[in-house]
Design a protein around this motif. Structure first.
Motif, PDB file in Angstrom:
ATOM      1  N   LYS A  21      34.195 100.812  22.666  1.00  0.00           N
ATOM      2  CA  LYS A  21      34.295 100.608  24.110  1.00  0.00           C
ATOM      3  C   LYS A  21      32.964 100.204  24.738  1.00  0.00           C
ATOM      4  CE  LYS A  21      35.746 103.079  28.260  1.00  0.00           C
ATOM      5  NZ  LYS A  21      35.907 104.414  28.825  1.00  0.00           N
ATOM      6  N   HIS A  22      31.886 100.875  24.353  1.00  0.00           N
ATOM      7  CA  HIS A  22      30.618 100.607  25.010  1.00  0.00           C
ATOM      8  C   HIS A  22      30.031  99.256  24.619  1.00  0.00           C
ATOM      9  CE1 HIS A  22      29.736 102.656  21.203  1.00  0.00           C
ATOM     10  NE2 HIS A  22      28.656 101.924  21.161  1.00  0.00           N
ATOM     11  N   LEU A  23      30.587  98.634  23.592  1.00  0.00           N
ATOM     12  CA  LEU A  23      30.081  97.325  23.180  1.00  0.00           C
ATOM     13  C   LEU A  23      30.997  96.193  23.622  1.00  0.00           C
ATOM     14  CD1 LEU A  23      28.885  98.153  19.536  1.00  0.00           C
ATOM     15  CD2 LEU A  23      27.538  98.101  21.628  1.00  0.00           C
ATOM     16  N   ARG A  24      32.089  96.544  24.259  1.00  0.00           N
ATOM     17  CA  ARG A  24      33.021  95.490  24.661  1.00  0.00           C
ATOM     18  C   ARG A  24      32.477  94.705  25.840  1.00  0.00           C
ATOM     19  NH1 ARG A  24      38.290  99.259  24.260  1.00  0.00           N
ATOM     20  NH2 ARG A  24      38.024  99.702  22.053  1.00  0.00           N
TER      21      ARG A  24
END
Lengths: 234, 1116
Positions: free
Chosen positions: B933-936
């Motif tokens: 999620k945090h890299l999307r």
């Protein structure tokens, strides 16, 4: 908490000979030995577990000697892997890389750690790099073969690029200064919210900022998430 | 459904229930002696009852009796604690049932118990009874008691005595209007039957008083149906149905009455249902409803096929049982009423025909609504039950009136459901859509062996396959590295061989000199003695002796050779021989290694192929045919068309086109919306159609076919079409467009306006009537699936929506491009085409008025591209001017202009833009790995690992363009400052060119440790090939190399514009000034002599990278 800086080291139980050898090898910065040690860190060897106290990995970040609970680490990478830049990310997001079947983000935690400091770090506080047990890189800062810590668990993790990795210290509670004690004695180099204490080994071999790794990880993850403006700048 | 499927169904149901009951029993057992948790007992009791009902329904008598025994034992009113013996006996029974179920899974097994199993079940039941009500002095029941209790039930065709009596009673009550009476009869019959049995036993077996009491007690509690809602399933008749129907009718519609102990949770109280069970139930029931729709379609054309009604009855019963078990009471009640309808049709109490179909369709819709509510964790509308009853009454009323369809039903309601009877589609199908993609709507029940697999497991499997691909890439890379090393070894061996020959030649020369001198010595020896003979032998060996006559023995003049010289010469000869042997050994080893490597390569390739197969197979598992969606669409046509007074035939082609399950599920609502649009707005009323010279019945069609790695789905009609002028006017009224912009709109572009939020809802709000989604949402969903939707319409002729979606979101065919020095993958489907651009192709003038419909475009540069659908006859421009962006700049990198560049024409919604890239490398299918999620990022679909192990980001270009054009991304984005701590991210590439393996490796390690991206080449040709693929920043170049030496390579590099900016450091053992001067004259920046300290090398490379290119020779 009493001032423990000048006191002799607390008895932490006998360090197994094998561990001592490994630590010595790590200090010598021989890649193979270091790798061996890191594998031991990953597998939480029995010998380490027999030692009482809480285990911390000592490392250098933003020229500050730090400590992080070993339990917070998934893995230690001997050198920063090759990464692919991720667009629309803050500058301290260095890129992504595959770790087995997982894609991990590599970040430099320093900017967030130093966020509340305007560059005036107390020079009296900063231990020399040599005192952390990690030799300075022969290639100087920037292009050195820097290690990375994979922090977190399978559900939430990031790799932190750090300047160097040192010993594993078994820290007794008495060797830790709480943030309150610390604040009254030294100027903290990092944002206070990320500091859970100060570790001063009994032999006065430097001072280590014990990081609130969980909180730092949470904030890094949150700052990485793309915001509505899609620029992702934290 | 054949016998095996029935068995399978029963097994699946029982296996779902057994562990839950066991768990509850475990909870009870752990609280033995203490006050037991009422919920655990109640749940165990409820689920045991469900098992009993299920077993009764499937005529598994022994399991039914045993499960009911457990339910009775645990449902004792007022008891807060059950003896451990009861729980233990119940656990034994569960073990028995589980074993029975397992046995049924074996081939050729049937559901009915064997005699041995009957005996076992009786023993277990007796144990349970004894444990529950221990009689002093009577530890267990006697055989007569058991016989009296059980045998009548088991010997009856029905599953229990009471059911038998119920059946009898029901025979006397043939209409639902007499339910109340029938129920009363059942109660009476129950009592009478129990008394009769007891009396019979008493007379014939001479029971004791206690035994008789036990019999009565057991009869009263065990044999009475615990849950009247779920009576026995008897497909041959309606016995038992009307009696239980009464139970539902008598209950308040808000929630079903507690069937067992008054504490059964209502459908609203779903918290206690294990999420996993609920999820399974929703999934299974969704599939069941799909099956019901299929059967219904089949039944419409085959009224006389009793098997279809039977199959539908089984499904309805299954839904009813499962819903009741989990507390979805309204859903259970609806399923029950649905069963009523089927029974009525089976028994000809209601006449089959269009009206019956209509009633069934509406009843199914109620079931679907209740299931949707359950899926959404919401309570189902209690009014559904009343509506279902009204439908049932409607069916019976028509039957009583002798009608097959109500007179007020719109004529279209009698139109056939089957698309086979529809008219031909107005639009021609592409060739891919014909042939195997034939029409098949009503799928008969198939005896396929199916296994339900959790989609999440498939996702995990796909991830593992992805990891396998990563390993495969690494393996391939290692293999290539080994092959490269092997080549190096061969080269070294060749050099060694050459060296050996040269030394040998040198030795020959030496030998010649020695022979001359030795001959002289021999001559002397012949004269003076044989002393030199020994030296000759040592020196030349046998061959020399053969070639040359040996000195005469006894010669004493060999001392004419210097002794030390001879000794050294002999040692040299020996060493030479050893060297020859080593070369021969090496050669042999090299051949063996090559053979092994060849074998390894073969295995590796096979492994890669296998991994590819697995990858494809896993992807295939996720694919489902679009036919899964078709029944819902058909039933919607059937439901909605009569409502709006239209006659419509619905034709489907290519329904077996397969697509990822997730995509298919998300397509359902958009397709429904398009179908509704066509019914309500697209197709005219019969009168209007006749007035326009069309057939009274309108045609609606869905065509699906493959195009590459995508599926195209067309939903079209032959209706009135859409007037694009009106749409444009609506857009102006809604202030979406200015009048000028609207006037300049191309008709096809104007049609796209219907997808614009706000405009769409204003235009179509009345038609959706709160159902589903609007057209803007349709497009949103399609775009979220990385697909596109376009509309074409001819006024008076019809409208066509064409949807393109990828077959799978996991595997994508992609183009590999380079921008800003970084390689990316972009989905093939998002690139309309590629163009080559020179500086003259790029316009910096103001955009043409009609380009991209007035959407704000921040790009200063534009290019001219061919306009699709341009009508030259109408004087439309053949070209559009579209904005041009640099992909590198959009992604925050620096764009380096070149004389000739590549452009990707991208379609983002209704807009087209061009993206400048440095290079287009080719296309390949890639496995997309979703980022955490945090890299999307909106513009990044995921990452992929290429076969060479390189990680690429898969860009979502339409999304990137949307971000830019919507103004949420500053454009152009300034060049991102290189993070001070990110050297490894954008490490400068250094190419090492040296024919020595050890030197290459040493330099590679040194420079890699210094943070450079290092490549190696073993000679000039190899280096040139690598440089052509990816020019390095710095080349470390040796001089002496095979094929193409360092000076030659340097000359080529300096004479080619392609390598402008490449800095060259000569690293050689040639220390002479003439070589240094020559190298610098040719264009080298630095000249280092081996051995060179690592620090010097690293410092030199760093310095060169930090300085502008300076060519001392000025040859550039």
């Amino acid at each position: 908490m009493a001032d423990t800086a000048g006191e002799p080291p607390k008895a932490a139980g006998a360090v197994p000979e094998e561990l001592a050898q490994l630590l010595a090898a790590a200090r010598s910065d021989v890649p193979g030995s270091l790798e061996h040690l890191l594998r031991r860190v990953e597998t939480a060897h029995d010998a380490l577990e027999r030692v009482s106290g809480v285990e911390y990995l000592l490392f250098v970040c933003a020229d500050i000697a730090c400590a992080v609970p070993l339990a917070m680490l998934r893995e230690v990478l001997p050198s920063v892997p090759k990464t692919v830049p991720l667009p629309f990310s803050p500058d301290w997001m260095l890129g992504i890389f595959p770790l087995r079947s997982e894609m991990l983000g590599l970040v430099d935690p320093a900017p967030l750690l130093l966020g509340s400091v305007d560059g005036a770090i107390s020079s009296s506080f900063i231990p020399s790099v040599e005192r952390t047990g990690q030799r300075a890189s022969p290639f100087g800062p920037g292009l050195s073969s820097r290690p990375a810590l994979v922090v977190g668990d399978e559900t939430r993790s990031l790799a932190w690029a750090v300047s160097g990795v040192g010993d594993i210290a078994v820290v007794q509670e008495a060797d830790l200064l709480t943030p309150g004690d610390v604040a009254s004695r030294v100027t903290l180099p990092f944002d206070e919210r990320y500091v859970s204490g100060l570790y001063i080994p009994g032999d006065d071999a430097g001072r280590y900022v014990v990081l609130q790794a969980d909180r730092l990880l949470d904030d890094l993850l949150a700052a990485l998430e793309e915001r509505d403006d899609h620029n992702g700048r934290a | 459904m054949d016998e095996r499927e029935v068995v399978g169904l029963y097994i699946a149901e029982m296996r779902a229930l057994l562990p839950v009951v066991q768990r509850h029993l475990g909870t009870l057992a752990s609280m033995d002696g203490a006050e037991q948790h009422p919920l655990a007992a109640r749940e165990a009791c409820r689920l045991a009852t469900a098992m009993a009902d299920l077993s009764s329904g499937f005529h598994v008598e022994d399991c039914a009796q045993l499960a009911r025994g457990i339910a009775t034992a645990l449902s004792a009113d007022g008891e807060t604690s059950r003896p451990f013996a009861v729980i233990a006996a119940a656990a034994d029974i569960l073990t028995y049932i589980a074993r029975r179920v397992d046995m049924m899974a074996e081939p050729s097994r049937i559901l009915a118990p064997t005699e041995a199993e009957r005996s076992s079940s009786l023993r277990l039941l007796a144990t349970l009874s004894t444990a529950r009500r221990p009689v002093p002095g009577m530890p267990g029941m006697s055989a007569p008691v058991i016989a009296a209790l059980i045998m009548p039930a088991l010997s009856t065709p029905q599953s229990s005595v009471v059911e038998h009596v119920t059946s009898e009673a029901a025979q006397a009550t043939q209409t639902p209007q007499e339910d109340q009476t029938a129920a009363a009869d059942i109660e009476v019959a129950d009592e009478a039957d129990a008394q009769a049995v007891a009396a019979q036993v008493e007379d014939s077996e001479r029971l004791t008083v206690d035994e008789l009491a036990l019999v009565r007690s057991f009869q009263a509690q065990t044999l009475r149906p615990a849950v009247p809602v779920t009576g026995p399933l008897n497909y041959a008749g309606i016995s038992g149905v009307w009696s239980t129907a009464k139970a539902f009718d008598a209950q308040p519609s808000t929630s079903a009455a507690p069937p067992l102990d008054g504490q059964k949770p209502s459908a609203d109280d779903l918290d206690y249902i294990p999420p996993e069970m609920k999820r399974l139930f929703i999934t299974e029931t969704t599939e069941d409803l799909e099956d019901l729709r299929n059967h219904l379609l089949h039944y419409e054309e085959h009224h006389d096929d009793p098997g279809t009604l039977l199959a539908m009855g089984r499904i309805g019963h299954k839904i009813k049982g499962a819903a009741a078990t989990l507390g979805f009471d309204i859903l259970a009640a609806l399923a029950f009423t649905f069963e009523d309808l089927l029974k009525a049709l089976q028994t000809r109490q209601a006449a089959p025909g269009p009206h019956a179909i209509s009633v069934l369709v509406r009843s199914l819709a109620l079931l679907q609504s209740a299931l949707d509510a359950a899926s959404a964790d919401e309570p189902a509308n209690p009014a559904y039950v009343g509506m279902a009853h009204a439908l049932r009454d409607e069916l019976f009323a028509d039957a009583a009136n002798g009608r097959s369809a109500p007179s007020d039903l719109p004529p279209a309601a009698s139109a056939p459901l089957s698309p086979t009877s529809g008219i031909a589609a107005p639009a021609a199908l592409p060739a891919e859509a014909t042939g195997e993609l034939g029409l098949r709507v009503a799928r008969p029940p198939e005896a396929e062996s199916l296994l339900r697999v959790d989609v999440r497991r498939l996702d995990e499997l796909m991830n593992h396959v992805g990891a396998l691909a990563v390993n495969r890439a690494a393996l391939a890379q290692d293999r290539h590295e080994i092959e490269r090393l092997q080549t190096d070894v061969d080269a070294s061996l060749a050099r060694l061989s050459t060296l050996g020959l040269e030394i040998n030649d040198l030795a020959s020369v030496l030998r010649s000199g020695a022979v001359t001198r030795t001959s002289e010595a021999a001559d002397t020896a012949s004269r003076d003695g044989a002393g030199g003979q020994r030296f000759g032998r040592r020196l030349f060996g046998r061959s020399d002796r053969e070639e040359r006559p040996a000195p005469e023995p006894g010669s004493q003049n060999g001392q004419a050779w210097d002794a030390l010289e001879l000794e050294r010469f002999t040692d040299f000869d020996h060493t030479l021989r050893v060297l020859t042997e080593v070369i021969a050994d090496l050669d042999t080893s090299s051949h063996l290694l090559r053979a092994t490597l060849k074998h390894f390569s073969h295995l590796s390739e096979e492994q890669a192929a296998l991994a590819g197969h697995i990858q494809r197979d896993v992807m295939q598992i996720r694919l489902v045919p679009l036919s899964d969606l078709v029944p819902r669409l058909q039933l919607e046509v059937k439901r909605l068309a009569p409502e709006v007074g239209k006659r419509i035939t619905f034709t489907v082609r290519g329904e077996m086109t397969e697509i990822d399950r997730n995509i298919s599920e998300q397509l359902a609502e958009p397709l429904l919306q398009l179908v509704r649009n066509a019914i309500v707005h697209g197709i005219e009323s019969p009168a209007e159609r006749l007035e326009h010279g069309k057939q009274e019945t309108g045609a609606l069609y869905l065509h699906a076919y493959y195009v590459g790695s995508e599926v195209v789905i067309e939903v079209g009609d032959d209706g009135a079409g859409v007037n694009h002028h009106r749409l444009a006017a609506a857009a102006v009224a809604a202030e979406v467009l200015t009048t000028e912009e609207a006037r300049a709109l191309h008709p096809n572009d104007a049609l796209d306006l219907m997808f614009i939020p706000g405009l769409s809802s204003k235009q179509h709000a009345q038609m959706v009537s709160g159902r589903g989604v609007g057209l803007d949402q349709v497009r949103t969903v399609i775009q979220s699936l990385k697909g596109t939707i376009h509309v074409h319409s001819d006024v008076g002729k019809g409208t066509l929506f064409r949807i393109r979606v990828p077959i799978s979101l996991s595997i994508v065919r992609s183009l590999q491009v380079r921008a800003g020095g970084q390689q990316y993958a972009v989905p093939f489907s998002s690139v309309q085409r590629t163009v080559t651009l020179s500086a003259t192709d790029i316009l910096t003038t103001a955009p043409a008025a009609d380009a991209n419909r007035g959407v704000p475009e921040p790009a200063a540069r534009r290019i001219r591209v061919e306009r699709p659908h341009a009508n030259a006859v109408l004087g439309e421009a053949a070209y559009d001017e579209i904005p041009l962006f640099s992909l590198a700049e959009l992604l925050g990198s620096e764009h380096t202009p070149r004389d000739v560049e590549m452009g990707l024409i991208i379609e983002a919604g209704q807009r087209r833009v061009a993206l400048l890239v440095e290079h287009v490398m080719g296309d390949q299918e890639v496995v997309v790995q979703v980022l955490p999620k945090h890299l999307r990022r909106r513009a990044v679909r995921g990452a992929t690992v290429m076969p060479d192990g390189q990680v690429l980001l898969l860009l979502d270009l339409p999304e990137l363009i949307s971000i830019v054009l919507d103004g949420t991304l500053a454009q152009p984005q300034p060049k991102r400052a290189t993070p001070p701590t990110a050297p490894d991210t954008l490490a400068p590439r250094v190419l090492i060119v040296d024919d020595s393996v050890s030197i290459r490796r040493s330099l590679e390690l040194t420079l890699e440790r210094a943070g450079f991206d290092v490549q190696v080449a073993h000679d000039g040709i190899d280096a040139l090939e690598r440089m052509l693929v990816s020019p390095p920043r710095v080349v470390i170049l040796d001089i002496e190399m095979p094929r193409l030496d360092g000076f030659e390579l340097l000359s080529i590099v300096r004479s080619s514009q392609q390598f402008t900016g490449v800095q060259v450091v000569m690293l050689t053992s040639r220390a002479a000034d003439k070589h240094r001067e020559h190298a610098l004259r040719l264009g080298a920046q630095e000249y280092l002599v081996k051995p060179c300290p690592q620090e010097t090398l690293v410092e030199t490379v760093r310095r060169l990278l930090s300085e502008p290119l300076d060519t001392p020779s000025g040859t550039l």
